[in-house]
Design an enzyme around this catalytic site. Sequence first.
Site, PDB file in Angstrom:
ATOM      1  N   ASP A  20      55.326  44.798  73.457  1.00 17.25           N
ATOM      2  CA  ASP A  20      55.555  45.488  72.174  1.00 17.25           C
ATOM      3  C   ASP A  20      56.832  46.330  72.191  1.00 17.25           C
ATOM      4  O   ASP A  20      56.930  47.336  71.495  1.00 17.25           O
ATOM      5  CB  ASP A  20      54.357  46.385  71.797  1.00 17.25           C
ATOM      6  CG  ASP A  20      53.037  45.640  71.824  1.00 17.25           C
ATOM      7  OD1 ASP A  20      52.948  44.603  71.143  1.00 17.25           O
ATOM      8  OD2 ASP A  20      52.116  46.074  72.535  1.00 17.25           O
ATOM      9  N   LYS A  23      61.091  43.022  71.210  1.00 16.52           N
ATOM     10  CA  LYS A  23      61.876  41.859  71.643  1.00 16.52           C
ATOM     11  C   LYS A  23      62.230  40.943  70.485  1.00 16.52           C
ATOM     12  O   LYS A  23      63.321  40.362  70.442  1.00 16.52           O
ATOM     13  CB  LYS A  23      61.087  41.077  72.708  1.00 16.52           C
ATOM     14  CG  LYS A  23      60.839  41.852  73.983  1.00 16.52           C
ATOM     15  CD  LYS A  23      60.051  41.040  74.992  1.00 16.52           C
ATOM     16  CE  LYS A  23      58.628  40.775  74.560  1.00 16.52           C
ATOM     17  NZ  LYS A  23      57.803  41.990  74.460  1.00 16.52           N
ATOM     18  N   HIS A  48      55.429  38.903  67.673  1.00 16.84           N
ATOM     19  CA  HIS A  48      56.856  39.191  67.518  1.00 16.84           C
ATOM     20  C   HIS A  48      57.090  39.516  66.047  1.00 16.84           C
ATOM     21  O   HIS A  48      56.894  38.658  65.186  1.00 16.84           O
ATOM     22  CB  HIS A  48      57.704  37.984  67.924  1.00 16.84           C
ATOM     23  CG  HIS A  48      57.427  37.502  69.311  1.00 16.84           C
ATOM     24  ND1 HIS A  48      58.274  37.736  70.365  1.00 16.84           N
ATOM     25  CD2 HIS A  48      56.383  36.813  69.826  1.00 16.84           C
ATOM     26  CE1 HIS A  48      57.768  37.212  71.465  1.00 16.84           C
ATOM     27  NE2 HIS A  48      56.617  36.646  71.155  1.00 16.84           N
ATOM     28  N   LYS A 345      63.668  51.583  69.102  1.00 11.86           N
ATOM     29  CA  LYS A 345      62.890  52.645  68.455  1.00 11.86           C
ATOM     30  C   LYS A 345      63.379  54.051  68.802  1.00 11.86           C
ATOM     31  O   LYS A 345      62.582  54.994  68.856  1.00 11.86           O
ATOM     32  CB  LYS A 345      61.401  52.482  68.770  1.00 11.86           C
ATOM     33  CG  LYS A 345      60.774  51.300  68.041  1.00 11.86           C
ATOM     34  CD  LYS A 345      59.272  51.412  68.000  1.00 11.86           C
ATOM     35  CE  LYS A 345      58.689  50.544  66.894  1.00 11.86           C
ATOM     36  NZ  LYS A 345      57.235  50.702  66.775  1.00 11.86           N
ATOM     37  N   LEU A 346      64.672  54.180  69.012  1.00 13.48           N
ATOM     38  CA  LEU A 346      65.217  55.517  69.229  1.00 13.48           C
ATOM     39  C   LEU A 346      64.925  56.422  68.039  1.00 13.48           C
ATOM     40  O   LEU A 346      64.664  57.619  68.197  1.00 13.48           O
ATOM     41  CB  LEU A 346      66.730  55.430  69.460  1.00 13.48           C
ATOM     42  CG  LEU A 346      67.443  56.764  69.685  1.00 13.48           C
ATOM     43  CD1 LEU A 346      67.023  57.381  71.016  1.00 13.48           C
ATOM     44  CD2 LEU A 346      68.955  56.578  69.626  1.00 13.48           C
ATOM     45  N   THR A 428      68.138  51.128  66.226  1.00 18.09           N
ATOM     46  CA  THR A 428      67.900  52.368  65.483  1.00 18.09           C
ATOM     47  C   THR A 428      67.075  52.147  64.213  1.00 18.09           C
ATOM     48  O   THR A 428      67.102  52.967  63.303  1.00 18.09           O
ATOM     49  CB  THR A 428      69.240  53.014  65.117  1.00 18.09           C
ATOM     50  OG1 THR A 428      70.019  52.070  64.352  1.00 18.09           O
ATOM     51  CG2 THR A 428      70.020  53.411  66.360  1.00 18.09           C
TER      52      THR A 428
END
Length: 444
Positions: A20, A23, A48, A345-346, A428
């Site tokens: 998770d 990718k 995905h 996921k910054l 981002t």
Amino acid sequence: MQAASKAGHNVVVVGTQWGDEGKGKVVDWLTDHAAAVVRFQGGHNAGHTLVIKGKKTALQLIPSGVMRDGVACYIGNGVVVDPAHLLGEIERLEAAGVEVRSRLFISESCPLILPFHVEVDKAREALRESSGAGKIGTTGKGIGPAYEDKVARRALRVQDLKHPDRFAKKLRDLLELHNFVLQGFLKAEALEFPPIFDHAMNVAEQLKPMLADVGVRIHETNLAGGSVLFEGAQGTLLDIDHGTYPYVTSSNCVAGNAAAGSGVGPDKLHYILGITKAYTTRVGSGPFPTELPMDEPGTVGHHLSTVGQERGTVTGRPRRCGWLDAAAMKRSILINGLTGLCITKLDVLDGLTEIKMGVGYELDGRRIDILPLDADEIVACKPVYESFPGWTGSTVGTTRWDDLPLNARRYLERVQEVIGAPIDMVSTGPDREHTILLRHPYQG
């Protein structure tokens, strides 16, 4: 599709955590430079999720490259295939206007997932729970039992669908074995031969035009100057050999299996890109040293879960959330031989006043800096953290490194320093355009 910057340059994308990691989005982004995308392990237990122009598409078995016109999609021999699910996925995509059948090629050597595999999988989990042994946390889709048949050299393979008499004989033998297990050990109901056989013969006619020698096709693609993208499923810490055993999946999720699971040599794996969330998640059971409580609103765990929309693509189960574990990352880098990292996921960390990263563990009074191999030892590990100031500005949609908040850049620079691998990409946001590129995998 743009021309590849280097003829025959292949990239492997693998998850470095417990799956998770995002990718699918990265594979979709990289497919601009690929002539083909290959799945090489796992089955439809892998989700995905792609977001293209705000529209979300969830794939499970078909390579993420299917969303790019003209890109060939290969399902390699290392994948276990549920033919009914595969056809359903094809039909859903084609109903949405995506051409699939002319571009999808399935290795004849793929083992099949059949109804008795699913029933055995579910019955085992139910028995574990009722006996107090505790669930492994499988998706209940028959993946493990199908791989067991493969290793025991009794599996029905995709190629058997071409030969009805051979298929029928092997199916009778296999069904007899699994019915014995279902009734005698798992106290579940037996399955009947006719509906399984009839359904298999029906799907066989639809699958036959898509069967191929995938290894040869990849080789020919490279010879013609085309680049190939190998798309891993799950994550390194779920690998059957190198993960947190027994809380793992049933296949090898590491980069080395891209060769064995697709039918090419390891010399065809030129660049290994590891995908890592800016924090950590895990679905199902198993040790998780940096896990945070998630139930209480206002806590960091609740923030990661809600802002990150952390639910499994396949199961819908809530993902457990915690801080980034750099010591676990070191294990993944060692196993995969990573060329570079993509941090995803910054943006989920936006707004947190403090951010932590696990840099090691205390175990039995001593400090260790890499994830242990023994699951019981991992449970006993107490994480050692470094703390960083958070940032108030939004990182969502940022496409340039210099436009990130200073504290976000400092956090990523320290991640890179601790784990010992370069960050080549940063995600981002969910859309393919929400990407910062520092070094291109197809040009590096």
